[in-house]
Design an enzyme around this catalytic site. Sequence first.
Site, mmCIF file in Angstrom:
data_model
loop_
_atom_site.group_PDB
_atom_site.id
_atom_site.type_symbol
_atom_site.label_atom_id
_atom_site.label_comp_id
_atom_site.label_asym_id
_atom_site.label_seq_id
_atom_site.Cartn_x
_atom_site.Cartn_y
_atom_site.Cartn_z
ATOM 1 N N ARG A 30 0.823 -1.213 0.000
ATOM 2 C CA ARG A 30 0.000 0.000 0.000
ATOM 3 C C ARG A 30 0.861 1.268 0.000
ATOM 4 O O ARG A 30 0.457 2.299 0.539
ATOM 5 C CB ARG A 30 -0.962 0.007 1.209
ATOM 6 C CG ARG A 30 -1.772 -1.273 1.372
ATOM 7 C CD ARG A 30 -2.716 -1.515 0.224
ATOM 8 N NE ARG A 30 -3.802 -0.578 0.180
ATOM 9 C CZ ARG A 30 -4.952 -0.708 0.832
ATOM 10 N NH1 ARG A 30 -5.172 -1.757 1.572
ATOM 11 N NH2 ARG A 30 -5.897 0.184 0.718
ATOM 12 N N ARG A 43 -6.347 13.113 -4.161
ATOM 13 C CA ARG A 43 -7.578 12.574 -3.588
ATOM 14 C C ARG A 43 -8.622 13.670 -3.410
ATOM 15 O O ARG A 43 -9.817 13.423 -3.523
ATOM 16 C CB ARG A 43 -7.268 11.922 -2.238
ATOM 17 C CG ARG A 43 -8.476 11.208 -1.642
ATOM 18 C CD ARG A 43 -8.121 10.463 -0.398
ATOM 19 N NE ARG A 43 -7.757 11.378 0.679
ATOM 20 C CZ ARG A 43 -7.420 10.977 1.898
ATOM 21 N NH1 ARG A 43 -7.375 9.687 2.173
ATOM 22 N NH2 ARG A 43 -7.117 11.845 2.826
ATOM 23 N N ASP A 79 -7.205 -1.216 -7.162
ATOM 24 C CA ASP A 79 -7.728 -1.844 -5.961
ATOM 25 C C ASP A 79 -8.184 -3.255 -6.298
ATOM 26 O O ASP A 79 -8.546 -3.533 -7.440
ATOM 27 C CB ASP A 79 -8.899 -1.050 -5.377
ATOM 28 C CG ASP A 79 -9.137 -1.425 -3.928
ATOM 29 O OD1 ASP A 79 -8.447 -0.906 -3.044
ATOM 30 O OD2 ASP A 79 -10.004 -2.302 -3.678
ATOM 31 N N TYR A 156 -15.757 -9.609 0.619
ATOM 32 C CA TYR A 156 -16.391 -8.312 0.358
ATOM 33 C C TYR A 156 -17.683 -8.470 -0.430
ATOM 34 O O TYR A 156 -18.666 -7.769 -0.192
ATOM 35 C CB TYR A 156 -15.417 -7.388 -0.390
ATOM 36 C CG TYR A 156 -14.306 -6.894 0.501
ATOM 37 C CD1 TYR A 156 -14.527 -5.861 1.412
ATOM 38 C CD2 TYR A 156 -13.051 -7.471 0.464
ATOM 39 C CE1 TYR A 156 -13.519 -5.413 2.248
ATOM 40 C CE2 TYR A 156 -12.029 -7.038 1.293
ATOM 41 C CZ TYR A 156 -12.268 -6.007 2.188
ATOM 42 O OH TYR A 156 -11.275 -5.573 3.022
HETATM 43 O O1 CP3 Z 1 -0.266 -1.014 -2.680
HETATM 44 C C1 CP3 Z 1 -0.500 0.029 -3.323
HETATM 45 O O2 CP3 Z 1 -0.028 1.103 -3.017
HETATM 46 C C2 CP3 Z 1 -1.290 -0.092 -4.599
HETATM 47 C C3 CP3 Z 1 -2.675 0.193 -4.490
HETATM 48 C C4 CP3 Z 1 -3.608 -0.663 -3.644
HETATM 49 C C5 CP3 Z 1 -4.794 -0.119 -3.071
HETATM 50 N N1 CP3 Z 1 -5.500 -1.135 -2.523
HETATM 51 C C6 CP3 Z 1 -5.175 1.310 -3.125
HETATM 52 C C7 CP3 Z 1 -6.175 1.819 -2.161
HETATM 53 C C8 CP3 Z 1 -3.596 -2.034 -3.337
HETATM 54 C C9 CP3 Z 1 -2.549 -3.086 -3.658
HETATM 55 C C10 CP3 Z 1 -4.813 -2.317 -2.649
HETATM 56 C C11 CP3 Z 1 -5.183 -3.683 -2.208
HETATM 57 C C12 CP3 Z 1 -6.355 -3.873 -1.354
HETATM 58 N N2 CP3 Z 1 -7.552 -3.190 -1.370
HETATM 59 C C13 CP3 Z 1 -6.464 -4.905 -0.382
HETATM 60 C C14 CP3 Z 1 -5.416 -5.955 -0.100
HETATM 61 C C15 CP3 Z 1 -4.293 -5.440 0.717
HETATM 62 C C16 CP3 Z 1 -4.651 -5.138 2.148
HETATM 63 O O3 CP3 Z 1 -4.379 -4.007 2.554
HETATM 64 O O4 CP3 Z 1 -5.124 -6.026 2.843
HETATM 65 C C17 CP3 Z 1 -7.741 -4.789 0.217
HETATM 66 C C18 CP3 Z 1 -8.288 -5.670 1.332
HETATM 67 C C19 CP3 Z 1 -8.426 -3.713 -0.424
HETATM 68 C C20 CP3 Z 1 -9.814 -3.235 -0.196
HETATM 69 C C21 CP3 Z 1 -9.841 -1.820 0.230
HETATM 70 N N3 CP3 Z 1 -9.586 -0.740 -0.599
HETATM 71 C C22 CP3 Z 1 -10.109 -1.311 1.529
HETATM 72 C C23 CP3 Z 1 -10.412 -2.163 2.738
HETATM 73 C C24 CP3 Z 1 -10.025 0.092 1.451
HETATM 74 C C25 CP3 Z 1 -10.329 1.109 2.525
HETATM 75 C C26 CP3 Z 1 -9.429 1.064 3.679
HETATM 76 C C27 CP3 Z 1 -7.973 1.288 3.311
HETATM 77 O O5 CP3 Z 1 -7.183 0.384 3.536
HETATM 78 O O6 CP3 Z 1 -7.651 2.366 2.784
HETATM 79 C C28 CP3 Z 1 -9.639 0.411 0.124
HETATM 80 C C29 CP3 Z 1 -9.384 1.772 -0.408
HETATM 81 C C30 CP3 Z 1 -8.041 2.042 -0.947
HETATM 82 N N4 CP3 Z 1 -7.365 1.251 -1.835
HETATM 83 C C31 CP3 Z 1 -7.250 3.192 -0.693
HETATM 84 C C32 CP3 Z 1 -6.090 3.070 -1.450
HETATM 85 C C33 CP3 Z 1 -4.954 4.047 -1.560
HETATM 86 C C34 CP3 Z 1 -7.640 4.343 0.225
HETATM 87 C C35 CP3 Z 1 -8.610 5.251 -0.393
HETATM 88 C C36 CP3 Z 1 -8.142 6.668 -0.239
HETATM 89 O O7 CP3 Z 1 -7.723 7.064 0.843
HETATM 90 O O8 CP3 Z 1 -8.177 7.374 -1.231
#
Ligand code: CP3
Length: 347
Positions: A30, A43, A79, A156
Amino acid sequence: MRRDNNLKNDLIIRTLLGEQTERTPVWMMRQAGRYLPEYIALRNKYSFFERCQTPELACEITLQPVDIVGVDAAILFSDILVVPQAMGMEVQLIEKQGPLLPEPIKTAADLNRIYSAGAAGNLEYVYDAIRMIKKELDGRVPLIGFAGAPWTLLCYMVQGKGSKTFDEAKGFCYQNPKLAHQLLQMITDVTIEYLKGQIAAGADMLQVFDSWGGLLNKQDFETFSLQYIRQIVAAIKDEVPTIVFAKGAWSSLGEMAATGAHGLGIDWCIEAQQARQFAGDKITLQGNYDPARLLAPVEEIQQTTEAMLRAFGPGRHIANLGHGILPNVPVAHAKAFVDTVKAFRHA
Ligand code: CP3
């Protein structure tokens, strides 16, 4: 195995293939995200899925941690939930709350609302982003593509939102195993086509995120997760190096190594030596710094990062966090972690 000969830094690829390297490579799960002021600026201007679906934005965000923190790999900004979206489900991202899928899968009729055939074709914007990122990176570091594991996506798609226990998703599997397996196979089929599309577009390596694998006992992990991960790894492992990260599922590290994956992600609740014992010595381990430890003073980050590197020893290790970086980590602390790994040499 396909390899990009234009890569100036291929430490992570060589480590995954078990080749010798000058030092341990490092990236952070992340890493493209909310702790970076440059990301927050974007954002505030564009919605989450706008950022994912606009190749120029996805490209810019993907490159931010490479430029700012100096990691040894870029990971595609996207994502895991774009896959259920491509299969016909509505997915929203609620600011400060997380994902919301307003019409979750509960019945056979719900399953008929979604589709697998052609779904990977709805993700053309991801392939476009990858092509743009590869061009923009110009071989500085490899690009990691990714997808969620079928089990984590089912969590999910059935629960409809984040959860600590995913009890509704687990209840669905135990009450309707036939439906659950139908859904898992549909997700698997789409994911294989999707990851092959990422490879064709230029991804140098892939990671499968099974963030909720650790919610299942060993037998259920085999039944509802690993048998699908096995299909995915089998379909891609001869094309690009592949990492499986099933958080908390350490009791299945041996079985995961047997899938033929090149690397296994581990979290901070298992020690390097234990993980090595379970996984065997023919696979690369990735991890396992506690992301919350990046909130400690910089000097402590340096000491504990070096301790982690010594625990894993030279070779067959990619330094990383044991889960995603937290939004409240100061950039200087993330940089201290990365810089410590890059400066360290095994005796
Ligand atoms: O790793 C990276 O930097 C690449 C981008 C990436 C995102 N999500 C961007 C994102 C990756 C590889 C993911 C994977 C992801 N998404 C997972 C697996 C990894 C893990 O952390 O367990 C999961 C479970 C998700 C589902 C998801 N997406 C959740 C639960 C959330 C909200 C909570 C959180 O962790 O931020 C997201 C949103 C998300 N995906 C954001 C980002 C940068 C945050 C949104 C924002 O703040 O703009």
